[in-house]
Write a protein that holds these residues in place. Structure first.
Motif, mmCIF file in Angstrom:
data_model
loop_
_atom_site.group_PDB
_atom_site.id
_atom_site.type_symbol
_atom_site.label_atom_id
_atom_site.label_comp_id
_atom_site.label_asym_id
_atom_site.label_seq_id
_atom_site.Cartn_x
_atom_site.Cartn_y
_atom_site.Cartn_z
ATOM 1 N N ILE A 135 0.859 -1.181 0.000
ATOM 2 C CA ILE A 135 0.000 0.000 0.000
ATOM 3 C C ILE A 135 0.892 1.228 0.000
ATOM 4 O O ILE A 135 1.771 1.365 0.854
ATOM 5 C CB ILE A 135 -0.937 0.004 1.229
ATOM 6 C CG1 ILE A 135 -1.821 -1.247 1.228
ATOM 7 C CG2 ILE A 135 -1.798 1.252 1.246
ATOM 8 C CD1 ILE A 135 -2.667 -1.394 2.467
ATOM 9 N N ILE A 136 0.664 2.116 -0.965
ATOM 10 C CA ILE A 136 1.536 3.273 -1.147
ATOM 11 C C ILE A 136 0.726 4.558 -0.972
ATOM 12 O O ILE A 136 -0.280 4.771 -1.658
ATOM 13 C CB ILE A 136 2.208 3.253 -2.537
ATOM 14 C CG1 ILE A 136 3.064 1.982 -2.689
ATOM 15 C CG2 ILE A 136 3.056 4.500 -2.765
ATOM 16 C CD1 ILE A 136 3.682 1.819 -4.044
ATOM 17 N N ASN A 137 1.127 5.380 -0.019
ATOM 18 C CA ASN A 137 0.609 6.729 0.197
ATOM 19 C C ASN A 137 -0.913 6.726 0.376
ATOM 20 O O ASN A 137 -1.650 7.363 -0.390
ATOM 21 C CB ASN A 137 1.011 7.643 -0.967
ATOM 22 C CG ASN A 137 0.873 9.111 -0.608
ATOM 23 O OD1 ASN A 137 0.785 9.473 0.574
ATOM 24 N ND2 ASN A 137 0.843 9.966 -1.620
ATOM 25 N N ALA A 138 -1.384 6.008 1.410
ATOM 26 C CA ALA A 138 -2.822 5.973 1.708
ATOM 27 C C ALA A 138 -3.226 7.214 2.484
ATOM 28 O O ALA A 138 -2.594 7.569 3.491
ATOM 29 C CB ALA A 138 -3.150 4.720 2.512
ATOM 30 N N ARG A 139 -4.305 7.882 2.001
ATOM 31 C CA ARG A 139 -4.765 9.122 2.622
ATOM 32 C C ARG A 139 -6.239 9.050 2.989
ATOM 33 O O ARG A 139 -6.887 10.079 3.187
ATOM 34 C CB ARG A 139 -4.536 10.301 1.669
ATOM 35 C CG ARG A 139 -3.083 10.460 1.247
ATOM 36 C CD ARG A 139 -2.905 11.561 0.229
ATOM 37 N NE ARG A 139 -3.684 11.321 -0.970
ATOM 38 C CZ ARG A 139 -3.321 10.520 -1.972
ATOM 39 N NH1 ARG A 139 -2.152 9.880 -1.906
ATOM 40 N NH2 ARG A 139 -4.091 10.360 -3.022
ATOM 41 N N GLU A 140 -6.803 7.840 3.069
ATOM 42 C CA GLU A 140 -8.213 7.665 3.389
ATOM 43 C C GLU A 140 -8.466 8.053 4.853
ATOM 44 O O GLU A 140 -7.734 7.640 5.762
ATOM 45 C CB GLU A 140 -8.632 6.204 3.144
ATOM 46 C CG GLU A 140 -10.107 5.934 3.279
ATOM 47 C CD GLU A 140 -10.900 6.406 2.080
ATOM 48 O OE1 GLU A 140 -12.138 6.332 2.135
ATOM 49 O OE2 GLU A 140 -10.289 6.834 1.078
ATOM 50 N N HIS A 141 -9.519 8.829 5.072
ATOM 51 C CA HIS A 141 -9.915 9.276 6.413
ATOM 52 C C HIS A 141 -8.739 9.954 7.119
ATOM 53 O O HIS A 141 -8.220 10.964 6.651
ATOM 54 C CB HIS A 141 -10.476 8.109 7.223
ATOM 55 C CG HIS A 141 -11.753 7.569 6.633
ATOM 56 N ND1 HIS A 141 -12.264 6.338 6.965
ATOM 57 C CD2 HIS A 141 -12.607 8.093 5.712
ATOM 58 C CE1 HIS A 141 -13.388 6.142 6.287
ATOM 59 N NE2 HIS A 141 -13.611 7.184 5.521
ATOM 60 N N LEU A 170 -7.606 1.154 7.382
ATOM 61 C CA LEU A 170 -6.600 0.408 6.642
ATOM 62 C C LEU A 170 -7.120 -0.962 6.222
ATOM 63 O O LEU A 170 -6.958 -1.379 5.063
ATOM 64 C CB LEU A 170 -5.336 0.264 7.496
ATOM 65 C CG LEU A 170 -4.223 -0.605 6.903
ATOM 66 C CD1 LEU A 170 -3.677 0.019 5.634
ATOM 67 C CD2 LEU A 170 -3.105 -0.812 7.925
ATOM 68 N N ALA A 171 -7.779 -1.689 7.146
ATOM 69 C CA ALA A 171 -8.183 -3.071 6.877
ATOM 70 C C ALA A 171 -9.412 -3.143 5.979
ATOM 71 O O ALA A 171 -9.444 -3.927 5.017
ATOM 72 C CB ALA A 171 -8.440 -3.803 8.195
ATOM 73 N N PHE A 172 -10.438 -2.328 6.281
ATOM 74 C CA PHE A 172 -11.705 -2.455 5.560
ATOM 75 C C PHE A 172 -11.837 -1.460 4.412
ATOM 76 O O PHE A 172 -12.155 -1.836 3.284
ATOM 77 C CB PHE A 172 -12.878 -2.295 6.537
ATOM 78 C CG PHE A 172 -12.966 -3.402 7.544
ATOM 79 C CD1 PHE A 172 -13.425 -4.657 7.184
ATOM 80 C CD2 PHE A 172 -12.582 -3.197 8.859
ATOM 81 C CE1 PHE A 172 -13.502 -5.680 8.104
ATOM 82 C CE2 PHE A 172 -12.660 -4.213 9.793
ATOM 83 C CZ PHE A 172 -13.123 -5.463 9.415
ATOM 84 N N THR A 182 -0.978 -11.636 10.125
ATOM 85 C CA THR A 182 -0.656 -10.229 10.373
ATOM 86 C C THR A 182 -1.728 -9.604 11.246
ATOM 87 O O THR A 182 -2.929 -9.787 11.003
ATOM 88 C CB THR A 182 -0.541 -9.456 9.053
ATOM 89 O OG1 THR A 182 0.463 -10.072 8.233
ATOM 90 C CG2 THR A 182 -0.166 -8.007 9.296
ATOM 91 N N VAL A 183 -1.324 -8.863 12.279
ATOM 92 C CA VAL A 183 -2.232 -8.177 13.189
ATOM 93 C C VAL A 183 -2.026 -6.675 13.033
ATOM 94 O O VAL A 183 -0.883 -6.194 13.043
ATOM 95 C CB VAL A 183 -1.999 -8.596 14.655
ATOM 96 C CG1 VAL A 183 -2.887 -7.787 15.589
ATOM 97 C CG2 VAL A 183 -2.267 -10.086 14.829
ATOM 98 N N VAL A 184 -3.122 -5.917 12.900
ATOM 99 C CA VAL A 184 -3.081 -4.454 12.874
ATOM 100 C C VAL A 184 -3.602 -3.965 14.222
ATOM 101 O O VAL A 184 -4.745 -4.253 14.592
ATOM 102 C CB VAL A 184 -3.938 -3.891 11.726
ATOM 103 C CG1 VAL A 184 -3.872 -2.364 11.712
ATOM 104 C CG2 VAL A 184 -3.457 -4.445 10.389
ATOM 105 N N THR A 185 -2.796 -3.253 14.970
ATOM 106 C CA THR A 185 -3.179 -2.822 16.307
ATOM 107 C C THR A 185 -2.974 -1.319 16.451
ATOM 108 O O THR A 185 -2.417 -0.666 15.562
ATOM 109 C CB THR A 185 -2.370 -3.578 17.382
ATOM 110 O OG1 THR A 185 -2.845 -3.222 18.678
ATOM 111 C CG2 THR A 185 -0.893 -3.232 17.270
ATOM 112 N N GLY A 186 -3.430 -0.767 17.558
ATOM 113 C CA GLY A 186 -3.323 0.666 17.802
ATOM 114 C C GLY A 186 -4.487 1.133 18.657
ATOM 115 O O GLY A 186 -5.464 0.405 18.875
ATOM 116 N N VAL A 187 -4.395 2.340 19.143
ATOM 117 C CA VAL A 187 -5.447 2.875 19.996
ATOM 118 C C VAL A 187 -6.703 3.101 19.180
ATOM 119 O O VAL A 187 -6.686 3.116 17.948
ATOM 120 C CB VAL A 187 -4.981 4.191 20.661
ATOM 121 C CG1 VAL A 187 -3.772 3.946 21.539
ATOM 122 C CG2 VAL A 187 -4.662 5.234 19.595
ATOM 123 N N SER A 188 -7.811 3.301 19.870
ATOM 124 C CA SER A 188 -9.088 3.530 19.201
ATOM 125 C C SER A 188 -9.017 4.794 18.357
ATOM 126 O O SER A 188 -8.558 5.846 18.822
ATOM 127 C CB SER A 188 -10.204 3.650 20.250
ATOM 128 O OG SER A 188 -11.435 3.905 19.622
#
Length: 701
Positions: free
Chosen positions: A390-396, A424-426, A411-417
């Motif tokens: 994924i290159i230069n994502a600017r969504e939301h 990123l995922a959906f 692969t797990v994507v984590t982070g604060v709410s």
């Protein structure tokens, strides 16, 4: 070739085709008489189509059976031995040898016909036989032991050292051919392989001439009666080639000289795919026969033997995708082989080196080389081969995010709410994967399933088909259940239709078949003294335009079709609403039910049952029908309809039932749901019912 040249030539010759790709001029088309694109698409969809009929051999074979002594005695003609039409074929399967069982949303099933046992014809037709001589190998000699099967025709080898050991006596093992007489009916001939038929009919010039092209393309192992839908893509392509070879053979005059005419351009798309080397050699000989008949050949191919045998080569490249689309080299194979930068030339030189021939490479000063800007388009895709990039994502709230996600890993994507995990995922990964899949569908499918919008991202490489499992119970509505969500209920509905036992709604007796004589007796009893019409159901509650039914009925003398209760003329038949379910019936005969007309009734009933495949609709109370038809008024409310079936009827009360449909077991379909609760299982008001059923009228309670 497929997107530009073939459509342009087809359009030049006035044939229907897709819009060709952009080009400036088309020169030389006037030197051709036609163009044929031979691909690996299926030849036909009907089980009656087979190799013998495709190359025209079956017409000659039918004439041979029509000239048999018993055929002449009974007055049979060649049409009696047709499995496509006529009354010689099995009436149950229509000459296909199989019964087609529609499995709705699953693949359809073909079952061997229970009446003819897959032989396609009535028993009286199978009594007609012809005699042919066939060769059989056997071994004969003094003192030899015979095999365990006295009819096998082969000898068992003696034990070493025995007096009868092969080689000890010149006469101990002699191979001879014996002629055997075979009596064949039409089913036996259809069960022969092409090579067996060529041997048995070697003295019939017309049969052998029609079968020889199939042998030439390496399909001598297929049976004459093998349904063409069962052929593989490569076999279908070679059978098409055999058909063209048969046409070319007919164009040769008795002097063996080709007739003076412009040739046809034949285009082939990788015809050697999946073929053995020996089959490729047969295919090349067949292609040469087309060329000798005055035709031209244009072939897409990677097989080096085919490339070396070509008269002219056009090598495109220099690479694939964005780095291709240019003519790298052209000329004879010997000339192209000397090109310095052509991948095809390199492969030809390596092939020749293994054959013991060494070629000296020439450097072409004007040869096309890969440029840096072309490599810039290729390298990102290569780097993303084993990962999702994924290159230069600017969504939301993503701020120019670039990330590589390894494929085949957990692969797990984590982070604060609120950090952008779901975006990123959906919104990027899932939506982009779904959008690319939907873009591969046709325009009609894309119009039904609206794809998600393109996310704000520069590029996404290496993305596979995606599945999103979200934290929600279901996407269904009020009537959605675990069975419908998991799609288990769809298979259960089909199971009830195909394996369930239907019972009469009046007395609970299991439904069973009944004879046409039983239906005739019921008509004589229930409609005595009335004028009735016999209709054959052709379509029952199916969507479509069905103009082809009117085109089929018109030349057969049928002037009207009954569509959703309206009698419509077969001439100038209107185009029906393709998104609405229709019931179409064929009016076959109308008569007064009296004892004097019983013979006429039975004949008309037999004909109607044949068109309706065992079901007849009886329309009674026809007062005012003829006047309404003459005045062009609506006929929807005229008459009462009764259904009679030879397949499903109660043996006690003689009530007939229509064929079961999986929609009858669906509470989401108006064919199966309760009209009061509309499949919800709870009592509803009129306003609540209208939410689920748009057919609820204002005057309904």
């Amino acid at each position: 070739m497929q997107d530009t040249l073939a459509p342009a030539l087809l359009r030049h010759f006035g044939k229907a085709t897709d819009t060709p790709g952009a080009f400036e001029r088309l020169l030389g088309a006037e030197l051709l008489s036609d163009v044929v694109f031979v691909d690996q698409s299926p030849i036909g969809k009907t089980a009656r189509s087979n190799p013998a009929s495709f190359v025209g051999a079956w017409d000659t074979l039918r004439e041979i059976f029509a000239n048999a002594p018993l055929s002449k005695q009974r007055g049979y003609t060649a049409s009696k031995f047709s499995f496509n039409s006529g009354d010689g074929r099995c009436p149950t399967c229509g000459g296909s040898g199989f019964e087609h069982v529609e499995m709705q949303f699953l693949s359809d099933v073909y079952l061997r016909c229970p009446d003819c046992d897959g032989k396609r014809y009535r028993p009286e037709i199978l009594e007609i036989t012809i005699e042919r001589q066939g060769a059989e190998m056997c071994v004969a000699g003094q003192g030899a032991e015979m095999g365990s099967d006295p009819n096998s025709g082969y000898r068992r080898a003696p034990k070493p050292g025995s007096p009868t050991e092969w080689g000890s006596d010149p006469t101990s093992a002699v191979s001879v051919k014996t002629q055997t007489t075979r009596h064949l009916n039409v089913a036996d001939v259809l069960n022969l392989t092409v090579s067996e038929a060529a041997q048995l009919f070697k003295d019939d010039r017309d049969v052998l001439r029609a079968l020889q092209p199939i042998i030439d393309v390496g399909l001598d192992y297929v049976k004459l009666g093998q349904p063409v839908p069962t052929l593989s893509g490569g076999e279908a392509q070679r059978l098409k080639l055999a058909g063209f070879l048969a046409e070319a053979a007919k164009s040769i005059a008795a002097s063996r000289q080709a007739l003076a005419r412009r040739g046809v351009l034949f285009m082939f798309d990788e015809p050697t795919t999946g073929l053995h080397f020996d089959d490729i050699a047969k295919l090349m000989r067949a292609l040469r026969k087309l060329q000798d008949a005055g035709h031209s050949l244009l072939v897409i191919e990677h097989n080096l033997d085919v490339i070396r045998a070509a008269d002219w080569l056009i090598d495109l490249g220099p690479e694939g995708g964005d780095a291709g689309g240019e003519v790298v080299a052209y000329g004879t194979p010997e000339e192209v082989m000397l090109h310095a930068s052509s991948h095809t030339a390199l492969a030809l030189r390596d092939y020749a080196a293994h054959m013991g021939v060494v070629h000296e490479v020439r450097d072409f000063s004007n040869s096309k080389l890969l440029k840096k800007e072309l490599l810039a388009h290729v390298l990102p895709a290569l780097e993303a081969k084993n990962s999702i990039q994924i290159i230069n994502a600017r969504e939301h709230n993503l701020k120019g995010l670039s990330v590589n996600i390894p494929r085949g890993k957990f692969t797990v994507v984590t982070g604060v709410s609120g950090s952008g995990k779901s975006t990123l995922a959906f919104d990027i990964l899932f939506n982009e994967g779904q959008r690319r899949y939907l873009e591969s569908l046709n325009a009609y499918a894309r119009s039904i399933v609206q794809p998600a919008g393109r996310p704000e991202v520069d590029a996404v490489y290496g993305i596979p088909p995606t599945v999103a499992i979200e934290q929600r119970l279901s996407r269904g509505g009020r009537k959605s259940t675990v069975g419908t969500t998991t799609e288990v209920w769809h298979f259960l509905r089909l199971l009830f239709v195909k394996l369930g036992t239907q019972h009469c709604i009046h007395d609970g007796t299991p439904v069973a078949p009944q004879t046409p004589d039983s239906i005739a007796a019921q008509l004589m009893k229930n409609f005595r003294g009335q004028h009735i019409g016999l209709l054959a159901p052709l379509v029952m509650n199916r969507k479509g335009v069905y103009t082809e039914l009117a085109e089929w009925a018109r030349p057969r003398g049928f002037t009207h079709l009954r569509v959703d209760g309206h009698f419509l003329p077969t001439t100038a038949f209107p185009r029906l609403d393709r998104f609405k379910e229709h019931t179409i019936e064929l009016p076959v005969f109308s008569l007064d039910i009296t004892p004097a007309n019983e013979a006429q009734l039975r004949a008309a009933l037999s004909r109607t049952l044949e068109h309706g495949k065992g079901v007849v609709h009886v329309l009674s109370g026809l007062d005012g029908l003829s006047q309404a038809m003459q005045a062009g008024a609506s006929t929807a409310g005229i008459g009462r309809l009764s259904v009679f079936s030879t397949l499903r009827a109660c043996p006690v009360c003689s009530t007939s039932y229509a064929e079961l449909d999986p929609r009858l077991f669906s509470y989401n379909s108006k064919h199966g749901w309760c009209p009061d609760c509309v499949g919800t299982g709870v009592k509803l008001s009129k306003e609540q019912r209208q939410v689920f059923d748009d057919s609820v009228r204002d005057d309904d309670s």
